[in-house]
Design an enzyme around this catalytic site. Sequence first.
Site, PDB file in Angstrom:
ATOM      1  N   GLU A 230       4.320  -6.653   1.895  1.00  0.00           N
ATOM      2  CA  GLU A 230       4.351  -7.001   0.582  1.00  0.00           C
ATOM      3  C   GLU A 230       4.121  -5.798  -0.418  1.00  0.00           C
ATOM      4  O   GLU A 230       3.134  -5.646  -0.811  1.00  0.00           O
ATOM      5  CB  GLU A 230       2.837  -8.066   0.282  1.00  0.00           C
ATOM      6  CG  GLU A 230       1.706  -7.578   1.094  1.00  0.00           C
ATOM      7  CD  GLU A 230       0.690  -8.427   1.127  1.00  0.00           C
ATOM      8  OE1 GLU A 230      -0.426  -8.340   0.399  1.00  0.00           O
ATOM      9  OE2 GLU A 230       1.005  -9.665   1.583  1.00  0.00           O
ATOM     10  N   CYS A 231       5.290  -5.379  -0.909  1.00  0.00           N
ATOM     11  CA  CYS A 231       5.196  -4.319  -1.534  1.00  0.00           C
ATOM     12  C   CYS A 231       5.482  -4.558  -2.894  1.00  0.00           C
ATOM     13  O   CYS A 231       6.033  -5.371  -3.541  1.00  0.00           O
ATOM     14  CB  CYS A 231       6.226  -3.232  -1.141  1.00  0.00           C
ATOM     15  SG  CYS A 231       6.370  -2.372   0.381  1.00  0.00           S
ATOM     16  N   GLY A 232       4.675  -3.829  -3.795  1.00  0.00           N
ATOM     17  CA  GLY A 232       4.854  -4.010  -5.500  1.00  0.00           C
ATOM     18  C   GLY A 232       5.196  -2.928  -6.184  1.00  0.00           C
ATOM     19  O   GLY A 232       6.302  -2.689  -6.800  1.00  0.00           O
ATOM     20  N   ARG A 233       4.317  -2.071  -6.142  1.00  0.00           N
ATOM     21  CA  ARG A 233       4.327  -0.730  -6.910  1.00  0.00           C
ATOM     22  C   ARG A 233       5.650  -0.028  -6.507  1.00  0.00           C
ATOM     23  O   ARG A 233       6.434   0.525  -7.165  1.00  0.00           O
ATOM     24  CB  ARG A 233       3.117   0.087  -6.868  1.00  0.00           C
ATOM     25  CG  ARG A 233       2.988   1.429  -7.539  1.00  0.00           C
ATOM     26  CD  ARG A 233       1.877   2.323  -6.921  1.00  0.00           C
ATOM     27  NE  ARG A 233       0.639   1.627  -7.013  1.00  0.00           N
ATOM     28  CZ  ARG A 233      -0.216   1.470  -7.899  1.00  0.00           C
ATOM     29  NH1 ARG A 233       0.101   1.904  -8.957  1.00  0.00           N
ATOM     30  NH2 ARG A 233      -1.208   0.953  -7.370  1.00  0.00           N
TER      31      ARG A 233
ATOM     32  N   TYR B 240       2.166  -2.399 -12.964  1.00  0.00           N
ATOM     33  CA  TYR B 240       0.810  -2.181 -13.291  1.00  0.00           C
ATOM     34  C   TYR B 240       0.647  -1.461 -14.554  1.00  0.00           C
ATOM     35  O   TYR B 240      -0.279  -0.494 -14.790  1.00  0.00           O
ATOM     36  CB  TYR B 240       0.090  -1.407 -12.036  1.00  0.00           C
ATOM     37  CG  TYR B 240       0.001  -2.121 -10.807  1.00  0.00           C
ATOM     38  CD1 TYR B 240      -0.609  -3.366 -10.770  1.00  0.00           C
ATOM     39  CD2 TYR B 240       0.642  -1.440  -9.702  1.00  0.00           C
ATOM     40  CE1 TYR B 240      -0.754  -3.913  -9.588  1.00  0.00           C
ATOM     41  CE2 TYR B 240       0.631  -2.296  -8.381  1.00  0.00           C
ATOM     42  CZ  TYR B 240      -0.111  -3.728  -8.469  1.00  0.00           C
ATOM     43  OH  TYR B 240      -0.011  -4.140  -7.320  1.00  0.00           O
TER      44      TYR B 240
ATOM     45  N   CYS C 262      -9.695   1.895 -30.715  1.00  0.00           N
ATOM     46  CA  CYS C 262     -11.032   2.718 -30.983  1.00  0.00           C
ATOM     47  C   CYS C 262     -11.975   3.051 -30.017  1.00  0.00           C
ATOM     48  O   CYS C 262     -12.974   2.356 -29.827  1.00  0.00           O
ATOM     49  CB  CYS C 262     -11.793   1.834 -32.125  1.00  0.00           C
ATOM     50  SG  CYS C 262     -10.919   1.352 -33.711  1.00  0.00           S
TER      51      CYS C 262
ATOM     52  N   GLY D 176       0.833  -1.205   0.142  1.00  0.00           N
ATOM     53  CA  GLY D 176       0.107  -0.194  -0.007  1.00  0.00           C
ATOM     54  C   GLY D 176       0.861   1.141   0.194  1.00  0.00           C
ATOM     55  O   GLY D 176       0.332   2.392   0.069  1.00  0.00           O
TER      56      GLY D 176
END
Length: 392
Positions: free
Chosen positions: A265-268, A372, A343, A229
């Site tokens: 638990e970090c991702g970004r 992401y 489109c 987060g």
Amino acid sequence: MTINIEKVERYIAAQSEEVCAFIYDLEGLNKHISSLLNPLPESVQFYYAIKANSDEQMLQALLPHVYGFEVASMGEIIKVRSISKDVPIAFGGPGKTLTELKAALEHNVSLFHLESQLQLDRLNWLAKQQGKVIDVLLRVNPSFSLPDATLQMAGKATQFGIEQPELELLLEKVADFEHLNIIGFHFHCISNNLNETTHIKAVEKYIDTALQWQQQFNLSLSTINVGGGIGVAYQPEQRAFDWSHYCEQLSLLLKDYPSINIAMECGRFVSAYCGVYLAEVTDIKSNHGEAFAVLRGGNHHFRLPSSWQHNHPFKIIPREAWPFSFARPELSDSPITLCGELCTPKDVLAKQVQVENIRVGDVVMFEKAGAYGWHISHHDFLSHPHPERIYL
């Protein structure tokens, strides 16, 4: 941390067709993850949440640094096990099926984040069949208030976790789950929070709540997962999360709890900075008084800007070559919308942003695109070619 622009420019100069690529700087990623882990207290178990970017090259680069990997599907488990047979895996996600749980046990998953009574029942039944006792954390959807963030995962009605009143009823009968070793709780409640002070206050609340349950229900508590987060400041007016101050405050907080392991638990926050997305300008036009740059690419490759409806940060990399006799469209000192080739009018990466100069053939480099981006995008909509993915 930034990408080496000279390497990006050399890549662009070598292209004979329209430029469209993700470029990831693995050397920069190594330096970045080291800078995140060095100031953390020893009791913190740092997982990389691979949903942010699950490319094999990224996982290989992070493997020597992190405690383990957090996953949310069987496919992600397989990706982790393809680079390591024994690195710890924490299995989260609200929709774990019986098939997935069984396969996860076969792939030596060491920790499960369970989000409902049914998930407890299923895993306990499988573990009994195999004669195992499995470590689990119970994911909490708390009743207490939480700090504001871009995404609110809990503290309100969502599909995530076990709401606090139901969880407390479950804790009264943990002995019924003989093949589950409930070692603690999982609080992943907010996403993309930029305020380290409110983040610490949330962690303190998580710990206090878990310790109250430990005493009330006579639990053997060893681990509290405080989620990820931690946000990335995509907009120039946003203040970046102060990681150093956060680690200082976390160290002070955890001195009072020497017997508790904290999992993150970090991702970004790990992978966003190491990637850029390149998209060549293929046309410039005006409609109803507004200017548009059409790019070779769009949200089928890089969905984050349209998903969050923000103007993603970018730089324009000029290209002087124009080997044609017809005019080269351009725009100077004006607002323009950067849109993709799909489109749909929702294919927008930055809306009415001021530019000094932009021309067809120039390349827009979207920054902080390592998380992401490609991994949440609908790649095959309209069947356009996929971008190259380059690892420096």
